[in-house]
Design a protein around this motif. Structure first.
Motif, PDB file in Angstrom:
ATOM      1  N   LEU A 194       1.029  -1.036  -0.110  1.00 14.42           N
ATOM      2  CA  LEU A 194      -0.043   0.043  -0.007  1.00 14.42           C
ATOM      3  C   LEU A 194       0.803   1.147  -0.105  1.00 14.42           C
ATOM      4  N   VAL A 195       0.537   2.376  -0.537  1.00 12.09           N
ATOM      5  CA  VAL A 195       0.936   3.560  -0.554  1.00 12.09           C
ATOM      6  C   VAL A 195       0.895   4.064   0.881  1.00 12.09           C
ATOM      7  N   SER A 196       2.024   4.404   1.520  1.00  9.79           N
ATOM      8  CA  SER A 196       1.831   4.720   3.154  1.00  9.79           C
ATOM      9  C   SER A 196       1.037   5.677   3.315  1.00  9.79           C
ATOM     10  N   PRO A 197       0.238   5.559   4.725  1.00 12.72           N
ATOM     11  CA  PRO A 197      -0.709   6.511   5.097  1.00 12.72           C
ATOM     12  C   PRO A 197       0.200   7.942   5.402  1.00 12.72           C
ATOM     13  N   ILE A 198      -0.437   9.149   5.310  1.00  9.96           N
ATOM     14  CA  ILE A 198       0.173  10.339   6.024  1.00  9.96           C
ATOM     15  C   ILE A 198      -0.888  10.537   7.192  1.00  9.96           C
ATOM     16  N   ASN A 199      -0.003  10.640   8.631  1.00 10.03           N
ATOM     17  CA  ASN A 199      -0.650  11.188   9.817  1.00 10.03           C
ATOM     18  C   ASN A 199       0.343  12.210  10.427  1.00 10.03           C
ATOM     19  N   LEU A 200      -0.509  12.940  11.130  1.00  6.52           N
ATOM     20  CA  LEU A 200       0.281  13.917  11.921  1.00  6.52           C
ATOM     21  C   LEU A 200       1.466  13.603  12.920  1.00  6.52           C
ATOM     22  N   GLU A 201       1.196  12.362  13.700  1.00  4.48           N
ATOM     23  CA  GLU A 201       2.148  11.736  14.270  1.00  4.48           C
ATOM     24  C   GLU A 201       3.776  11.548  13.513  1.00  4.48           C
ATOM     25  N   GLU A 202       3.272  11.096  12.046  1.00  8.52           N
ATOM     26  CA  GLU A 202       4.607  10.793  11.198  1.00  8.52           C
ATOM     27  C   GLU A 202       5.190  12.129  10.913  1.00  8.52           C
ATOM     28  N   ALA A 203       4.304  13.001  10.739  1.00  6.49           N
ATOM     29  CA  ALA A 203       4.849  14.529  10.363  1.00  6.49           C
ATOM     30  C   ALA A 203       5.555  15.078  11.397  1.00  6.49           C
ATOM     31  N   TYR A 239      24.128  32.186  16.078  1.00 11.25           N
ATOM     32  CA  TYR A 239      22.930  31.563  16.764  1.00 11.25           C
ATOM     33  C   TYR A 239      21.532  31.857  16.395  1.00 11.25           C
ATOM     34  N   LEU A 240      21.405  33.025  15.929  1.00 12.34           N
ATOM     35  CA  LEU A 240      19.837  33.607  15.326  1.00 12.34           C
ATOM     36  C   LEU A 240      19.690  32.764  14.259  1.00 12.34           C
ATOM     37  N   ALA A 241      20.639  32.493  13.313  1.00  6.22           N
ATOM     38  CA  ALA A 241      20.674  31.957  12.054  1.00  6.22           C
ATOM     39  C   ALA A 241      20.150  30.685  12.351  1.00  6.22           C
ATOM     40  N   ILE A 242      20.668  29.907  13.195  1.00  6.45           N
ATOM     41  CA  ILE A 242      20.328  28.450  13.552  1.00  6.45           C
ATOM     42  C   ILE A 242      18.941  28.419  13.959  1.00  6.45           C
ATOM     43  N   GLU A 243      18.403  29.419  15.060  1.00 12.43           N
ATOM     44  CA  GLU A 243      17.231  29.409  15.294  1.00 12.43           C
ATOM     45  C   GLU A 243      16.205  29.565  14.295  1.00 12.43           C
ATOM     46  N   ALA A 244      16.763  30.357  13.297  1.00 10.77           N
ATOM     47  CA  ALA A 244      15.974  30.997  12.401  1.00 10.77           C
ATOM     48  C   ALA A 244      15.467  29.705  11.371  1.00 10.77           C
ATOM     49  N   ILE A 245      16.381  28.847  11.105  1.00 11.32           N
ATOM     50  CA  ILE A 245      16.382  27.565  10.323  1.00 11.32           C
ATOM     51  C   ILE A 245      15.542  26.892  10.747  1.00 11.32           C
ATOM     52  N   LYS A 246      15.731  26.707  12.237  1.00  9.88           N
ATOM     53  CA  LYS A 246      14.642  25.692  12.899  1.00  9.88           C
ATOM     54  C   LYS A 246      13.379  26.061  12.764  1.00  9.88           C
ATOM     55  N   SER A 247      13.218  27.481  12.989  1.00  2.45           N
ATOM     56  CA  SER A 247      11.644  28.019  13.103  1.00  2.45           C
ATOM     57  C   SER A 247      10.935  27.951  11.739  1.00  2.45           C
ATOM     58  N   ASN A 248      11.847  27.900  10.596  1.00  2.00           N
ATOM     59  CA  ASN A 248      11.563  27.803   9.276  1.00  2.00           C
ATOM     60  C   ASN A 248      10.391  26.517   9.032  1.00  2.00           C
ATOM     61  N   TRP A 249      11.495  25.476   9.756  1.00  2.00           N
ATOM     62  CA  TRP A 249      10.652  24.015   9.607  1.00  2.00           C
ATOM     63  C   TRP A 249       9.541  23.885  10.606  1.00  2.00           C
ATOM     64  N   LYS A 250       9.815  24.458  11.725  1.00  2.00           N
ATOM     65  CA  LYS A 250       8.703  24.211  12.806  1.00  2.00           C
ATOM     66  C   LYS A 250       7.496  24.938  12.546  1.00  2.00           C
ATOM     67  N   ASN A 251       7.490  26.163  11.794  1.00  2.00           N
ATOM     68  CA  ASN A 251       6.352  26.711  11.479  1.00  2.00           C
ATOM     69  C   ASN A 251       5.483  26.018  10.220  1.00  2.00           C
ATOM     70  N   SER A 252       6.168  25.389   9.502  1.00  2.00           N
ATOM     71  CA  SER A 252       5.587  24.435   8.511  1.00  2.00           C
ATOM     72  C   SER A 252       4.853  23.456   9.208  1.00  2.00           C
ATOM     73  N   LEU A 253       5.304  22.761  10.259  1.00  2.00           N
ATOM     74  CA  LEU A 253       4.653  22.003  10.979  1.00  2.00           C
ATOM     75  C   LEU A 253       3.420  22.401  11.652  1.00  2.00           C
ATOM     76  N   GLU A 254       3.653  23.570  12.292  1.00  2.00           N
ATOM     77  CA  GLU A 254       2.539  24.454  13.107  1.00  2.00           C
ATOM     78  C   GLU A 254       1.422  24.565  12.040  1.00  2.00           C
ATOM     79  N   SER A 255       1.745  24.960  10.960  1.00  2.00           N
ATOM     80  CA  SER A 255       0.710  25.350   9.767  1.00  2.00           C
ATOM     81  C   SER A 255      -0.015  24.045   9.663  1.00  2.00           C
ATOM     82  N   ILE A 256       0.520  22.761   9.667  1.00  2.00           N
ATOM     83  CA  ILE A 256      -0.047  21.688   9.186  1.00  2.00           C
ATOM     84  C   ILE A 256      -1.115  21.060  10.366  1.00  2.00           C
TER      85      ILE A 256
END
Length: 224
Positions: free
Chosen positions: A76-85, A199-216
């Motif tokens: 089967l095509v794998s399911p998509i679920n929030l826990e996986e994300a 330091y802030l550049a590292i936090e910004a790259i993390k936030s970029n991904w975290k905000n995508s997850l939060e949108s989902i």
């Protein structure tokens, strides 16, 4: 005889790769929806190749986490679920934070200008509404940082994870206008690089991904 044997092996390898690339594209773009049953004979008929390269392609897709198989029963095509994300995104932002830390000493003004060009290209593509092209443009930005880390293990670790993220984002971002925000977040990363604030550049790259997850997460909460 040797030439004929080599030609056969090359042809088989080519068909296996072609099958893998095509099926992977269908899964990531949603042409093959989560939970779709995959029959090697049906796929063989559709792609016009034998079942052997299809089976080999499905094994690779299983390793990528894009299909699930029950031995001798179904694929089967794998399911998509929030826990996986949540699991995948947390690994990706951790590894990309490491990439930013390791890349930081190598950034030149030319490299930062290149990141800016990638981001402006993303801004231009956003207006087309082509979701796949937007994700590819977004990847160009992040891949530049990976390249400058000079850590050859990071792209290997992130490759299959980002395939799964592409699939998740195509699935959800058709309903969420996320890329406009990502463009602005990239601008912040670029600004911090110009200011040499690691330091802030590292936090910004993390936030970029975290905000995508939060949108989902917000979208799934609103859909309940």
């Amino acid at each position: 005889m040797t030439s004929s044997k080599n030609d056969t092996q090359l042809k088989r390898s080519f068909m296996k790769d072609e099958a893998y690339n095509e099926l992977r594209k269908w899964i990531i773009t949603g042409k093959l929806q989560p939970g779709t049953k995959l029959r090697d004979q049906d796929l063989s008929d559709t792609l016009g190749i034998s079942r052997t390269p299809i089976r080999e392609a499905l094994l690779r897709l299983e390793n990528d986490g894009l299909v699930v198989t029950k031995a001798n029963r179904w694929t089967l095509v794998s399911p998509i679920n929030l826990e996986e994300a949540e699991n995948i995104y947390s690994i990706v932002w951790t590894l990309e934070a490491l990439a930013m830390e390791q890349a930081f000493p190598y950034f030149t003004l030319k490299d930062i200008d290149e990141l800016e060009r990638y981001n402006e290209n993303l801004n231009k593509i956003m207006k087309t509404g082509n979701q796949i092209a937007k994700l590819q443009a977004d990847n160009e930005f992040h891949n530049k940082i990976l390249q400058l880390s000079h850590n050859l293990e990071l792209p290997k670790l992130l490759s299959s994870l980002k395939l799964r993220i592409q699939r998740i984002e195509i699935h959800y971002f058709n309903e969420i206008d996320r890329m406009n925000t990502s463009y602005e977040e990239h601008k912040k990363i670029i600004d911090l690089l110009r200011k040499k604030n690691m330091y802030l550049a590292i936090e910004a790259i993390k936030s970029n991904w975290k905000n995508s997850l939060e949108s989902i997460q917000q979208f799934t909460d609103d859909s309940i």
